[in-house]
Design an enzyme around this catalytic site. Structure first.
Site: not given
Length: 417
Positions: A164, A230, A284, A308
């Site tokens: 972002y 992640k 995840d 987000d």
């Protein structure tokens, strides 16, 4: 003797009131704070009108004439473009910096081209590094899950970095070619005509975000802070976020935090009184846990893109974005905003749910020390929903409900104050 020139932004005089100042990163409460507002695009003016009416009524009910908010309109989005040929006029940005707070409706952002997101620009220009999204269920709101009440989580999303940050190069551009050549020299294999985006994660930004999440947990009696990442794939960005976050917890909060290993080796799986568990989950896997193990979650701290996704996924479990508030908070400034889009298909039709913006206003009220007014708004909103007098987005999933327009819903909440 010449009179003192009246303060103004965008050529618009500031009304009589008090400016909020910050001390040690916290706003110092005043009785009549000046709060800039941006109506927003699409349904923005409608949901803002309802929100303002409810907040003003709540302040009157809580404090009489002793305390209240002095609203001051500033401009962005379509209105900024129309009035100043600029979707983010400099005067609006200066006003937010000056007064330290603002509230805004949704603003239009083109997809795939055009101007860059005004929301992202505001967060970066004002260093609003915490995107704070509380997600909880209101009794009676229709939901797609069986036990929506089990999810009560506050998400702290890092707001200034990650993809972002907007470091992107269009495929085929000269800049993309230069970056591609540099990457190929490092042994990176790239196809021709490749768009390139750069993910940035810094130690400083990671640590301050995790610090804010832990402080919030301590101040609000929340027992678990989960770092979501992640890092199993992106080891030097997402993995670094995890490492820096755990480092911060150990260095600054060692006396009040425990790790997941300590939870089981030293405490038999039970978080002791006076302690907060700092654990972590791969992104995840977290999407699985918010669905099947929501009671194990309380505060989430994560990177920008993960946050987000997770914010919207969690909001979907408790009734959708129409009931999901949000705030962008820095050390000397904060903007509270509706978390949904402009909903142009229903704009001007008196159909929109003001819940997201209203609950963001509740966050604003708490931020500036108007806690009693905030409690009154929440109580009135809860009663209005339990009475099954709701806007169409909620009424469609509620049997025997009365569908109200935006204005009438606002009036119903005021009546329940």
């Amino acid at each position: 003797m010449a009179s003192k020139r009246k303060l103004e932004f965008n050529g618009k005089p500031v009304p009589e009131g008090e400016m909020i100042r910050y001390q040690d990163g916290r706003p110092v409460p005043v009785k009549r704070p000046i709060v800039p507002f941006i109506e927003g695009d699409g349904i923005g003016p409608e949901i803002w009108a309802a929100t303002r009416k409810i907040v003003d009524a709540a302040c009157q009910a809580a404090y009489g004439d002793e305390r209240g908010i002095v609203w001051y309109e500033i401009f962005a989005g379509g209105k900024g473009e129309k009035l100043f040929s600029d979707p983010l006029p400099k005067g609006s940005l200066k006003a937010i910096k000056h007064f330290g707070v603002a509230i805004k409706g949704p603003l239009t952002t083109p997809t795939g081209g055009g101007l860059r997101s005004i929301n992202v620009r505001l967060r970066q220009l004002l260093d609003l590094y915490q995107c704070v999204r509380p997600v909880r269920y209101f009794d009676g709101v229709p939901s797609v899950v069986h036990n929506p009440q089990d999810l009560d989580v506050v998400i702290f999303r890092e707001n200034t970095e990650d993809v972002y940050a907007g470091i992107e190069y269009r495929a085929g551009s000269r800049a993309a070619g230069r970056v591609a050549r540099a990457l190929r020299k490092e042994g990176v294999k790239l196809r021709s005509r490749t768009g390139i985006g750069i993910k940035v994660i810094s130690r400083a930004a990671s640590r301050r975000l995790v610090r804010a999440a832990i402080q919030f947990a301590l101040e609000n009696n929340r027992k678990v802070v989960t770092l979501v990442h992640k890092g199993n794939i992106q080891k030097f960005t997402e993995g670094a976020f995890l490492g820096w976050g755990m480092e911060l917890a150990q260095e600054e909060f060692a006396s009040v935090t425990i790790t997941e290993d300590q939870l089981w080796s030293d405490y038999g799986g039970v978080i002791p009184d006076g302690k907060i568990l700092i654990n972590s989950r791969i992104a995840d896997a977290m999407f699985y846990e918010v669905l099947v193990k929501p009671k194990t979650l309380s505060v989430i701290a994560t990177t920008n893109l993960n946050g987000d996704y997770l914010s919207d996924a969690c909001a979907a479990q408790v009734g959708g974005l129409g009931m999901a508030p949000g705030a962008n908070i820095g050390d000397g400034c904060a903007i509270f905003e509706a978390t949904h889009g402009t909903a142009g298909d229903i704009a001007g039709k008196n159909m929109a749910n003001p819940g997201s913006l209203l609950l963001s206003a509740v966050m604003l009220l708490r931020h500036i020390g108007f806690g009693e007014a905030a409690d009154r708004v929440v109580g009135a909103l809860e009663k209005t929903i339990v009475d099954r007098t709701v806007t169409g987005d909620l009424a469609r999933g509620m049997a025997d409900s009365q569908e109200l327009g935006t204005d009438a819903f606002g009036e119903a909440v005021v009546a329940n104050l």
